[in-house]
Motif scaffolding. Structure first.
Motif, short mmCIF file in Angstrom:
data_model
loop_
_atom_site.label_atom_id
_atom_site.label_comp_id
_atom_site.label_asym_id
_atom_site.label_seq_id
_atom_site.Cartn_x
_atom_site.Cartn_y
_atom_site.Cartn_z
N MET A 1 0.76 -1.13 -0.04
CA MET A 1 0.05 -0.07 -0.30
C MET A 1 1.20 1.10 0.15
SD MET A 1 -2.92 1.13 3.03
CE MET A 1 -3.75 0.21 2.29
N ASP A 2 0.60 2.26 -1.05
CA ASP A 2 1.22 3.75 -0.70
C ASP A 2 1.10 4.08 0.42
OD1 ASP A 2 2.90 5.83 -1.17
OD2 ASP A 2 0.01 6.62 -1.64
N TRP A 3 2.60 4.76 1.19
CA TRP A 3 2.44 5.16 2.51
C TRP A 3 1.69 5.82 2.92
CZ3 TRP A 3 3.39 10.38 2.87
CH2 TRP A 3 4.50 10.95 2.34
N LYS A 4 0.98 7.07 1.70
CA LYS A 4 0.43 8.03 1.84
C LYS A 4 -0.96 8.09 2.39
CE LYS A 4 3.35 10.98 -1.63
NZ LYS A 4 3.59 12.00 -2.81
N ALA A 5 -1.28 6.70 1.63
CA ALA A 5 -2.51 5.73 2.33
C ALA A 5 -2.85 5.67 3.45
CB ALA A 5 -3.29 4.77 1.01
N THR A 6 -1.88 5.24 3.91
CA THR A 6 -2.07 4.69 5.16
C THR A 6 -1.27 5.92 5.81
OG1 THR A 6 -0.35 3.15 5.03
CG2 THR A 6 0.01 3.62 6.79
N TYR A 7 -0.60 6.74 5.35
CA TYR A 7 -0.89 8.19 6.81
C TYR A 7 -2.17 8.81 6.17
CZ TYR A 7 0.77 12.89 7.64
OH TYR A 7 1.21 13.85 8.38
N GLN A 8 -3.01 8.62 5.91
CA GLN A 8 -4.57 9.42 5.94
C GLN A 8 -5.49 8.69 7.06
OE1 GLN A 8 -5.14 12.20 4.64
NE2 GLN A 8 -3.36 13.01 3.47
N ASP A 9 -5.28 7.71 5.98
CA ASP A 9 -6.31 6.16 7.48
C ASP A 9 -5.61 6.47 8.89
OD1 ASP A 9 -6.96 5.45 5.12
OD2 ASP A 9 -6.41 3.53 4.76
N LYS A 10 -4.78 6.82 9.22
CA LYS A 10 -4.64 6.92 10.62
C LYS A 10 -4.66 8.42 11.22
CE LYS A 10 -1.55 2.82 10.73
NZ LYS A 10 -0.22 2.31 10.78
N ILE A 11 -4.49 9.34 10.02
CA ILE A 11 -4.76 10.91 10.88
C ILE A 11 -6.67 10.55 11.81
CG2 ILE A 11 -5.53 12.64 10.51
CD1 ILE A 11 -3.25 12.66 8.22
N VAL A 12 -6.33 11.12 12.56
CA VAL A 12 -7.61 11.32 13.83
C VAL A 12 -7.51 12.12 14.29
CG1 VAL A 12 -7.47 8.66 14.33
CG2 VAL A 12 -6.88 10.26 15.88
N SER A 13 -8.44 12.76 15.34
CA SER A 13 -8.35 14.67 16.16
C SER A 13 -7.71 13.77 17.67
CB SER A 13 -9.80 14.78 16.45
OG SER A 13 -9.94 13.79 17.46
#
Length: 429
Positions: A1-13
């Motif tokens: 998986m592209d790391w940018k997608a992983t990054y976005q998936d883990k972003i929360v408040s």
């Protein structure tokens, strides 16, 4: 998986991320300017839902909200080193000091994994890795051992080399720009300059230095402008080294370990230091179980270790972390470098202190440690002791020789009384 997608998936408040903390959990924070206070503030907002949360951090500068009196019983702070942000809370019973060698803290965290680690990291690079920026110290061990990792991605952090982390190690990502607290360069006074003048003759071209922070290290660095090929292997870096690096006095070319590199495990200073560190290939920020392991330190030749203390008694015992038997700071890496420097080929360790305290009313060189005062550096480890009145090498000296030598560098106003007490206690005759 592209790391940018992983990054976005883990972003929360932040509010969402800190829900992973439960009553009874242990939460570990980084130290100094690298502390993820945005995350800790979000956790403090949940205080009414929690109880008995142990928060471990070292060297917190400003008093955080979780240490305010109304949160007693909800958050219990454990620290290996007290600083200006924690001393008052300690006096009021909300901080529990942890006596431990600094270089062994990663081992402690691996053996006692945190439930949650709050870490502040840089934005990812083109390969999807983040830098630990200001704090590799015990952070790498917690990244490996903690059950849950919450990362605050702070665009204000400098990118430093030496240790990095991939996104798959992170459970939650919170993006929050947090201004970095700065520690301004300490001014040097007459006493610091006099102490520095006694030590500088021992620092030869090609020496590898460990210095702390404050007026004395700055005074010493000011005397080194004409030196050549100095190296740095230290637990902490501050602004004081920058001028010597830029002038070429520090080039690390004579180091036998990490040749050509300045090595430290965390950074404290101003924006100038953070800018200096950003993408600087000559600087490595690495874990403390590397920088402070005496066996690692000793692999560099001609290590000069310079640390400070509060008191020295006539046996050569050093108190560097308590006042009146109560915790004031911590041992930090003093003992690590005292031992490592003396194990180094040509190495020397210095413990420094002004001769008096309380505006000259009290001698810092004392006949013996008061009952209840813990010894930081033992008489068996100590080598050079330095005040503004001189420097003495205690290694190899007998009890009476040590007492005589230390009286000789005490403030003149106290020498007669120190001698009288030394005779009375059978140290000299």
């Amino acid at each position: 998986m592209d790391w940018k997608a992983t990054y976005q998936d883990k972003i929360v408040s932040a509010a969402e991320a800190v829900k992973c903390v439960k009553s009874g959990d242990t939460v570990v924070l980084q130290q100094a300017a690298g502390t993820a206070m945005h995350l800790m503030d979000a956790l403090t907002d949940r205080a009414s839902e929690l109880k008995d949360v142990k928060v471990i951090a070292h060297n917190i500068w400003e008093t955080p909200r979780f240490l305010e009196p109304q949160y007693a019983g909800i958050f219990r702070h454990v620290s290996q080193f007290l600083d200006r942000g924690t001393r008052q809370a300690y006096r009021e019973g909300r901080v529990d000091p942890l006596p431990a060698f600094y270089y062994q803290m990663p081992k402690y965290y691996r053996e006692h994994p945190a439930d949650v680690f709050f870490v502040m990291l840089t934005e990812p690079d083109e390969e999807g890795n983040c830098s630990y920026a200001l704090n590799a110290d015990y952070s790498v061990a917690n990244m490996e051992a903690a059950k849950t990792v919450v990362a605050q991605i702070n665009p204000s952090l400098p990118w430093t080399y030496g240790a990095k982390v991939s996104l798959d190690k992170l459970d939650y990502i919170v993006i929050q720009d947090q201004p970095l607290p700065e520690l301004t360069k300490s001014e040097t006074g007459g006493v610091e300059e006099q102490i520095a003048a006694h030590i500088v003759p021992f620092i030869q071209d090609g020496a590898c230095l460990q210095l702390g922070i404050g007026g004395l290290p700055n005074a010493i660095l000011n005397f080194l402008k004409d030196k050549k090929h100095l190296g740095i292997h230290s637990e902490v870096l501050s602004d004081g080294i920058i001028d010597l690096y830029e002038s070429g006095a520090i080039d690390n070319s004579c180091k036998t370990l990490d040749k050509g590199k300045i090595v430290s495990n965390f950074l404290i200073g101003t924006k100038r230091l953070f800018d200096f560190a950003d993408h600087n290939p000559d600087l490595l920020v690495v874990p403390v179980d590397y920088t402070n392991d005496p066996y690692v330190i000793a692999q560099n030749d001609n290590v000069i270790s310079i640390n400070s203390c509060l008191q020295v008694d006539l046996l050569g015992q050093v108190n560097a972390d308590t006042i009146g038997g109560r915790q004031y700071s911590g041992c930090g890496g003093q003992i690590d470098f005292v031992r490592g420097a003396q194990m180094s080929k040509g190495g020397k360790s210095f413990i420094t202190l002004p001769s008096t305290a309380k505006k000259g009313a009290v001698s810092r060189i004392i006949p013996h440690m008061e009952t209840g005062t813990p010894v930081t550096t033992s008489r068996f480890d100590v080598q050079y002791i330095c005040t503004e009145y001189g420097v003495v090498n205690l290694a190899g000296k007998t009890v009476s020789q040590r007492a005589e030598a230390l009286i000789g560098i005490a403030h003149p106003d106290f020498r007669e009384e120190l001698r009288r007490q030394a005779v009375e206690e059978g140290l000299i005759w």
